[in-house]
Design an enzyme around this catalytic site. Structure first.
Site, short mmCIF file in Angstrom:
data_model
loop_
_atom_site.label_atom_id
_atom_site.label_comp_id
_atom_site.label_asym_id
_atom_site.label_seq_id
_atom_site.Cartn_x
_atom_site.Cartn_y
_atom_site.Cartn_z
N LYS A 25 0.79 -1.23 0.00
CA LYS A 25 0.00 0.00 0.00
C LYS A 25 0.83 1.28 0.00
O LYS A 25 0.35 2.33 -0.43
CB LYS A 25 -0.94 0.00 1.20
CG LYS A 25 -2.11 -0.97 1.10
CD LYS A 25 -3.20 -0.45 0.18
CE LYS A 25 -4.47 -1.27 0.31
NZ LYS A 25 -5.57 -0.69 -0.48
N SER A 28 0.31 -9.75 -0.86
CA SER A 28 0.10 -8.31 -0.72
C SER A 28 0.53 -7.72 0.61
O SER A 28 0.79 -6.53 0.69
CB SER A 28 -1.38 -7.97 -0.99
OG SER A 28 -2.21 -8.72 -0.12
#
Length: 403
Positions: free
Chosen positions: A51, A300
């Site tokens: 992110k 992720s």
């Protein structure tokens, strides 16, 4: 617009703050699937997740006045840390609204980067609605975690690195929550090589993108229920949805039970901690109907709190019959407990816990109950131990394992 030029600009921009995450070839998953499987370990990123890429690039595109007003976002954890880290790098104030159910580790890590954390709501969508309200009240600049082309562009820099390192990649598996990561990776992958297939992976209990693609428009799920808290999103991004429609080739959904098993696989075979949302692509590998392809699974994030980790490990061991519980009835006389223990030891079972209940029957000479929790190598070994007990005259009854 998501163009090759903006992706190139973003790739150069994010190099200032990201950790280089090289592809990890997985002999284990390659053997399991009959393909060449590589892991893109964004769980090793500086904030523990990808992110930071989108957050930092987005903030780089803001004006000085927009940054000076202070930044606000909503996040289940990883985008929160990305915005907090990026805001600190730019010297901006950051306010992060997180669901009240967010693991404490993610809350504390976000605060450690200097952000102000506000806990609100049970799921991301409720936190996001409140963040918009605060932005309007205080004049903050809102940084959306996924429904923003600039944020998606930053996330898509992952695809640039994958293709540079593995030019002949056939498939890229990418987790989907709101769709920002999938938008960036799939769009850039297709720009670089239209032959690359990009498969999105969602949890069964929060498959908002699959539902939206089936409907041909963005839809909102009535509720979400998944251990993959980072992808527990009811409504995918409307601004990025057209990119998903155009560039995602398929969506696979996986169950929470599959994520639990995937966690054990990653820990035992790659010695990495990957959070439940980051494991979506690993769990999806078993769903692929292909052989001899080069596949990259994007991990992720790795921001999992220790309590959740312990629970996942325990449930995973139980699912794989590495830990199981049986009860047997035996006469209450000296030597019976030793006899049962000897049978188990002979079959290389490892006793973890014993419960000796003398009050299961009013006739203790006829029967007392011995409940045994033990460790095995897997299902075949468990069945071998149970068969050994049966062959010695016992009637083992399987119970829910309890540690």
């Amino acid at each position: 617009m998501l163009t090759l030029e903006t992706f190139e600009e973003a790739s150069e921009c994010v190099k200032r703050v990201i950790q280089e995450t090289k592809l990890v070839y997985s002999e284990y998953f390659s053997a399991q699937t009959g393909n060449k499987v590589y892991l893109k370990a964004e769980n090793m990123q500086v904030t523990g997740a990808y992110k930071i890429r989108g957050a930092y690039y987005k903030i780089s595109t803001l004006t000085d006045e927009e940054r000076a007003r202070g930044l606000i976002t909503a996040s289940a954890g990883n985008h929160a840390q990305g915005v907090a880290y990026a805001a600190k790098a730019y010297g901006c104030k950051a306010v992060i609204v997180m669901p009240a159910t967010t693991p404490l580790m993610k809350v504390n890590r976000t605060k450690s980067y200097g952000a102000e954390v506000v806990l609100y709501g049970d799921v991301y969508d409720e936190a996001c609605e409140y963040a918009y309200k605060l932005a309007e009240e205080h004049g903050y600049t809102f940084i959306h975690p996924f429904d923003d082309p600039a944020v998606a562009t930053g996330q898509g820099t992952i695809a640039m690195e994958i293709v540079k390192e593995l030019p002949l990649v056939d498939y890229i598996l990418v987790p989907i929550g709101g769709g920002g990561l999938a938008t960036g990776i799939s769009t850039l992958a297709k720009l670089l090589n239209p032959k690359i297939k990009v498969i999105g992976v969602e949890p069964e209990g929060a498959a908002c993108m699959k539902a939206s693609l089936a409907a041909g428009e963005v839809v909102t799920l009535p509720s979400v229920n998944t251990i993959a808290d980072g992808t527990a999103v009811k409504t995918p991004g409307s601004h990025i949805f057209p990119y998903i429609q155009e560039n995602i080739d398929e969506i696979i959904t996986v169950s929470d039970d599959e994520l639990i098993v995937a966690f054990l696989d990653i820990v035992e075979n790659h010695k990495m901690i990957v959070e439940n949302s980051g494991l979506l692509t690993v769990a999806a590998l078993k769903h692929l109907d292909m052989k001899n392809k080069k596949i990259v699974a994007v991990l992720s994030g790795g921001n999992m709190d220790v309590i959740t980790m312990a629970s996942v490990v325990q449930h995973g061991l139980i699912q794989r019959d590495r830990i199981f519980t049986v009860s047997v009835l035996l006469p209450d006389r000296p030597g019976e407990l030793v006899r049962v223990a000897s049978i188990i030891a002979e079959e290389q079972g490892n006793v973890i816990k014993l419960d000796h209940n003398q009050f299961v029957s009013t006739n203790r000479n006829a029967a007392v109950e011995l409940t045994i929790t033990m460790e095995a190598f897997g299902t075949d070994h468990k069945e071998k131990i149970i068969h050994a007990l049966e062959s010695h005259g016992y009637t083992p009854i399987q119970k829910m394992a309890n540690l």
